[in-house]
Design a protein around this motif. Sequence first.
Motif, PDB file in Angstrom:
ATOM      1  N   SER A   1      32.511  33.427  37.967  1.00 13.03           N
ATOM      2  CA  SER A   1      33.914  33.808  37.671  1.00 13.03           C
ATOM      3  C   SER A   1      33.998  34.139  36.046  1.00 13.03           C
TER       4      SER A   1
ATOM      5  N   ARG B   1      45.174  36.642  38.801  1.00 12.07           N
ATOM      6  CA  ARG B   1      43.934  37.035  39.537  1.00 12.07           C
ATOM      7  C   ARG B   1      44.024  38.463  39.822  1.00 12.07           C
TER       8      ARG B   1
ATOM      9  N   LYS C   1      37.045  38.076  39.307  1.00 10.32           N
ATOM     10  CA  LYS C   1      35.980  37.986  40.418  1.00 10.32           C
ATOM     11  C   LYS C   1      35.894  39.082  41.195  1.00 10.32           C
TER      12      LYS C   1
ATOM     13  N   LYS D   1      37.065  33.897  32.938  1.00 11.65           N
ATOM     14  CA  LYS D   1      38.222  33.576  32.630  1.00 11.65           C
ATOM     15  C   LYS D   1      38.493  34.069  31.364  1.00 11.65           C
TER      16      LYS D   1
ATOM     17  N   THR E   1      46.160  32.663  32.324  1.00 14.82           N
ATOM     18  CA  THR E   1      44.824  32.831  32.207  1.00 14.82           C
ATOM     19  C   THR E   1      44.165  33.402  33.408  1.00 14.82           C
TER      20      THR E   1
ATOM     21  N   THR F   1      41.644  35.123  36.044  1.00 16.64           N
ATOM     22  CA  THR F   1      40.359  34.930  36.372  1.00 16.64           C
ATOM     23  C   THR F   1      39.942  36.340  37.058  1.00 16.64           C
TER      24      THR F   1
END
Length: 469
Positions: free
Chosen positions: A130, A186, A145, A132, A141, A143
């Motif tokens: 991942s 996300r 992926k 961040k 924050t 993330t």
Amino acid sequence: MCSLTLFPPPLPDGQTTLCESNNELLSGSNTQVCLNASPMSLHFPRESLKLHSRTESSKDAYYHTIKHDNAVIVQWISSFHSSLFPHLTLSSEDMIAEFSQVLNWSDCVVRAFAWHPHTDKFAVALLDESIKIYNPKSTTTPTLKHRLQRNVAAMQWKPLCASALAVACQNCVLVWHVDPCSLSARPSSSCAQVLSHPGHAPVTSIAWSPSGALLLSASPMDTSMMVWDVAAESCVPLQRVGGGGVTFLSWSPDGSHVLASTPSALFRVWETRMWTCERWPCLKGRCQSGCWSPDGSRLLFAVEGETVIYALTFAGGPQAAAVVADLSETTFHTEDGDLIVGGEIQSLAWDPRGERLAVLLKGDPQATNRPAIIAVFKTRTSPIFELLPCGFVQGEPGVEPRLMQFHPNFQHGALLTVCWSSGRITHVPFYFLTSAAPLVGLSGSPSRLHPLERPADFASQSLFTELLS
């Protein structure tokens, strides 16, 4: 040529480097460090990361690819002209670890780190694949992926752009576009462009041009350095025979040159106007790391198997490489016993003002008295180039540095970010006077600190000066 014996001795156990003030590095106990930690200091315990399980080892997958992908085999035969290079027998993960700027990349919790060139936000790539993004002005924050985001070797933000982050992955380059105003924690994988080229994997290094118009990528498996037009998702290969691939890239701040290291004992320096290159052979091994002066006129680099730093000057045309520092092993007698510091160099980092040079020394993982450590030099580039010892940057007992990077826009001197073997990220400020900005104290207000050394003092203590060479 002087040695590390000019440096002040390393800190005793229980002491950690806090900052530089009054031209000396200050330290404190671990308790003081915790109490005074910056809000941007982070800790990623290994046990908190959910690591991906793999049903097939990377090496098995690697040889499976060799066996069944004829296109890749043809690419290798064409690129290497049937030459054999030892690194070709490595798995993708081992190859990334071998050529990474991160010390012990395979086992490192933080595998890559990147400050944004214009703001205080930064990206952190972790062992769990991942990424961040941290911004002190935001409570979110993000993330990142992606299914192709495997074995991240390097990251770099696009200059003159708020949102684009390039990521060097095992099989491609991902360019994430993360809206800084978005509240999404996300972002969708559709926010990432995928840049790939046959035979160009694993990608171990990337470099944006200072204008952000072009992106370079390098792979030890490909003798071509790829020049990407990210908007068009197209690339132009720049290929030269010899070297066995490209492992590390560094674009000069003025945009005029690019350092391209190879797995062999040679590296190239490209000029970016006509894209021609000069070939520089090394004596012992490959060019392990390099960094540019702020004006792009001088390149400092380290060679695998050697304990010195070389310099190339490009003002008025390139000259022969000169040794500017000797980091051979030196024994310091401390309260905790003899400590041996020095040896081979893992990576180099030069602050954007050209006044502090950080050198990550590999140490010996098999010997407790030969730790990995960061040696910092005071530097000057004008009117002549000079080096002066500053001191060692150390962390908590039993913890070693793995990765380092200077903040690109610290206004009060230089700020060195260090990623440690424990998964902790800390920031070490170096407060000093410059011609461009006043000196600011630890509290953020101007402090009455001693000025920098007088020129006479500087010359008398210099490890290297062009006047004396």
